[in-house]
Design a protein around this motif. Structure first.
Motif, short mmCIF file in Angstrom:
data_model
loop_
_atom_site.label_atom_id
_atom_site.label_comp_id
_atom_site.label_asym_id
_atom_site.label_seq_id
_atom_site.Cartn_x
_atom_site.Cartn_y
_atom_site.Cartn_z
N VAL A 23 0.83 -1.21 0.00
CA VAL A 23 0.00 0.00 0.00
C VAL A 23 0.87 1.26 0.00
N PHE A 24 1.95 1.23 0.77
CA PHE A 24 2.83 2.39 0.85
C PHE A 24 3.70 2.55 -0.39
N ASN A 25 4.13 1.44 -0.98
CA ASN A 25 5.17 1.50 -2.01
C ASN A 25 4.69 1.47 -3.45
N TRP A 26 3.45 1.07 -3.71
CA TRP A 26 3.09 0.88 -5.11
C TRP A 26 3.12 2.19 -5.89
N THR A 27 2.73 3.29 -5.25
CA THR A 27 2.72 4.57 -5.97
C THR A 27 4.12 4.99 -6.40
N PRO A 28 5.10 5.10 -5.48
CA PRO A 28 6.43 5.51 -5.94
C PRO A 28 7.11 4.49 -6.84
N CYS A 29 6.76 3.21 -6.68
CA CYS A 29 7.38 2.18 -7.52
C CYS A 29 6.96 2.28 -8.98
N LEU A 30 5.84 2.92 -9.25
CA LEU A 30 5.35 3.04 -10.63
C LEU A 30 5.59 4.44 -11.20
N MET A 31 6.28 5.28 -10.44
CA MET A 31 6.63 6.62 -10.93
C MET A 31 8.08 6.64 -11.39
N GLU A 32 8.35 7.46 -12.42
CA GLU A 32 9.71 7.59 -12.96
C GLU A 32 10.07 9.07 -13.04
N PRO A 33 11.29 9.42 -12.66
CA PRO A 33 11.72 10.82 -12.74
C PRO A 33 11.64 11.35 -14.18
N GLY A 34 11.08 12.54 -14.31
CA GLY A 34 11.00 13.16 -15.63
C GLY A 34 9.90 12.65 -16.51
N GLN A 35 9.08 11.70 -16.02
CA GLN A 35 7.99 11.14 -16.80
C GLN A 35 6.64 11.62 -16.26
N PRO A 36 5.60 11.66 -17.09
CA PRO A 36 4.28 12.07 -16.59
C PRO A 36 3.80 11.17 -15.45
N VAL A 37 3.03 11.75 -14.56
CA VAL A 37 2.48 10.98 -13.44
C VAL A 37 1.46 9.97 -13.99
N PRO A 38 1.57 8.71 -13.63
CA PRO A 38 0.62 7.70 -14.14
C PRO A 38 -0.78 7.92 -13.56
N PRO A 39 -1.81 7.40 -14.23
CA PRO A 39 -3.20 7.56 -13.74
C PRO A 39 -3.48 6.61 -12.57
N PHE A 40 -3.26 7.10 -11.37
CA PHE A 40 -3.35 6.22 -10.19
C PHE A 40 -4.74 5.60 -10.01
N GLY A 41 -5.79 6.36 -10.34
CA GLY A 41 -7.14 5.82 -10.19
C GLY A 41 -7.38 4.63 -11.11
N HIS A 42 -6.94 4.74 -12.35
CA HIS A 42 -7.11 3.63 -13.30
C HIS A 42 -6.26 2.43 -12.89
N ILE A 43 -5.06 2.70 -12.41
CA ILE A 43 -4.20 1.61 -11.92
C ILE A 43 -4.87 0.90 -10.74
N PHE A 44 -5.44 1.68 -9.84
CA PHE A 44 -6.13 1.11 -8.68
C PHE A 44 -7.31 0.24 -9.13
N THR A 45 -8.04 0.69 -10.13
CA THR A 45 -9.14 -0.11 -10.67
C THR A 45 -8.63 -1.46 -11.16
N GLY A 46 -7.49 -1.44 -11.87
CA GLY A 46 -6.90 -2.70 -12.33
C GLY A 46 -6.57 -3.61 -11.16
N PHE A 47 -5.98 -3.05 -10.11
CA PHE A 47 -5.66 -3.85 -8.92
C PHE A 47 -6.92 -4.50 -8.35
N MET A 48 -7.98 -3.72 -8.22
CA MET A 48 -9.21 -4.23 -7.60
C MET A 48 -9.89 -5.29 -8.46
N ILE A 49 -9.80 -5.15 -9.78
CA ILE A 49 -10.37 -6.17 -10.66
C ILE A 49 -9.64 -7.50 -10.47
N PHE A 50 -8.31 -7.44 -10.38
CA PHE A 50 -7.55 -8.68 -10.20
C PHE A 50 -7.76 -9.25 -8.80
N CYS A 51 -8.00 -8.39 -7.82
CA CYS A 51 -8.32 -8.88 -6.48
C CYS A 51 -9.66 -9.61 -6.49
#
Length: 381
Positions: free
Chosen positions: A281-309
């Motif tokens: 829960v603490f690490n997934w956000t920074p683990c999917l971010m990259e310096p100098g790159q656009p911020v990923p769509p966290f809400g859509h990523i979360f939806t993917g997580f919940m579907i697989f759960c």
């Protein structure tokens, strides 16, 4: 950069697979049909309970994907971000040992409303980019989490017994409740992402902000108000046994753990796996971010997580037909460990994302697995 095709492709694949799997579950489909069209006492009771429970869960899910990103947007570094998360987890652990007995004594309906009030305060604090204010908010969030995962279930069990429903009927209600919670989580990711993109994070003055990742918390507060109004007007009050014997019960429980090694080992399994969940829960956000790159769509990523759960819960139902629960548990631990190891060893965000999806599926298998294991090992009293 995490490609959008991978994110949205995983959502579509997971959603289609979950729909197909659920569509073959005649018991689940029968329960949903009876909930919608049934006129028996159980269906009416489920229609009374589920809106309040699902509103409470939706409020919690809405803000989940954006906590770390909001703190980072306020300029809080990873170390102090960790302090905030630990404060929330710690508050939940401390309050969780006593909240059930207080709710039993003073009324579970009152404490369900108290959840809405405290969580409302938690969300309000997110408007200030001040570490101390955010720390207070995390503590309030931890307290409300303990209320959410204890009071609502207790109210359901007590009311079910008062209405004369048997264990199977209660189990059907729990099944619908947690299926609905999964659907609410999937929807929350989408609603939260839309809300976060309505306006950029904007300073008002005095370290106060609106817009950006604050907006999902405001949306959560709207849902909390609806939840509080619904529970206040529709639910009756119920109570449990007096909390005066809490200390004695704790001592008795400790003796039981010492006397039965299986209970101790079951507890170690729970604490170990669920600790890895909190680390995720603490690490997934920074683990999917990259310096100098656009911020990923966290809400859509979360939806993917919940579907697989959600898909994982159905995988358990199929595995349980052919394998003993211990073997399923061992498989979950091995695959989950491999997922965490993959994230540790790889710097590729696409590989990490796939590993996180598999881990979420393992989480979906874990909860019914550990519930079954506890039912076999832990005594009712």
């Amino acid at each position: 950069m995490l490609p959008g095709k991978l994110i949205y492709g995983s959502i579509v694949v997971g959603l289609v697979t979950a729909i197909v799997v659920i569509g073959t579950d005649s018991k689940q489909l029968s329960g949903i049909r009876n909930l919608i069209t049934g006129q028996d006492n159980l269906a009416r009771f489920q229609r009374l309970y589920l809106p309040g429970f699902l509103l409470a869960m939706l409020a919690d899910w809405l803000q989940g994907p954006f906590v770390y990103a909001l703190y980072q947007g306020y300029g809080i570094d990873r170390e102090h971000n960790g302090y905030l998360f630990v404060a929330g987890f710690g508050a939940s652990a401390v309050v969780g040992t006593v909240v059930g007995s207080f709710a039993d004594k003073y009324g579970r309906r009152k404490f369900a409303i108290l959840y809405c009030v405290i969580y409302f305060g938690h969300c309000i604090t997110k408007h200030w980019g001040i570490f101390g204010v955010l720390m207070v908010g995390r503590v309030l969030g931890g307290i409300s989490t303990s209320l959410l995962f204890s009071v609502f279930d207790s109210w359901l069990v007590s009311e079910s017994q008062r209405e004369g429903f048997n264990g199977e009927q209660l189990g059907n209600t729990f099944s619908l409740a947690y299926f609905g919670s999964s659907v609410a989580a999937i929807a929350a990711g989408q609603f939260g992402e839309i809300a976060a993109n309505l306006a950029p994070l904007t300073a008002i003055g005095g370290s106060a902000y609106y817009g950006g990742y604050v907006t999902p918390f405001d949306l959560s507060n709207v849902v909390l108000v609806l939840c509080m109004l619904y529970i206040s007007s529709k639910w009756s009050e119920n109570y449990g046994q007096s909390s005066s014997q809490t200390g004695g019960s704790f001592g008795k429980g400790l003796c039981t753990i010492v006397e039965d090694k299986r209970i101790l080992l079951c507890g170690l399994i729970c604490s170990s796996f669920e600790s890895s969940m909190f680390i995720f829960v603490f690490n997934w956000t920074p683990c999917l971010m990259e310096p100098g790159q656009p911020v990923p769509p966290f809400g859509h990523i979360f939806t993917g997580f919940m579907i697989f759960c959600l898909l994982g819960t159905r995988v358990y139902a199929y595995l349980a037909k052919t394998k003993p629960v211990q073997e399923i548990g061992l498989l979950v631990m091995l695959v989950s460990a491999a997922c965490h190891l993959t994230v540790f060893l790889s710097q590729n965000v696409m590989v990490r994302f796939v590993a996180f999806l598999v881990f979420e599926a393992c989480v979906g298998v874990y909860f019914p697995m550990i519930g079954t294991l506890k039912g076999d090992i832990v005594p009712e009293d």
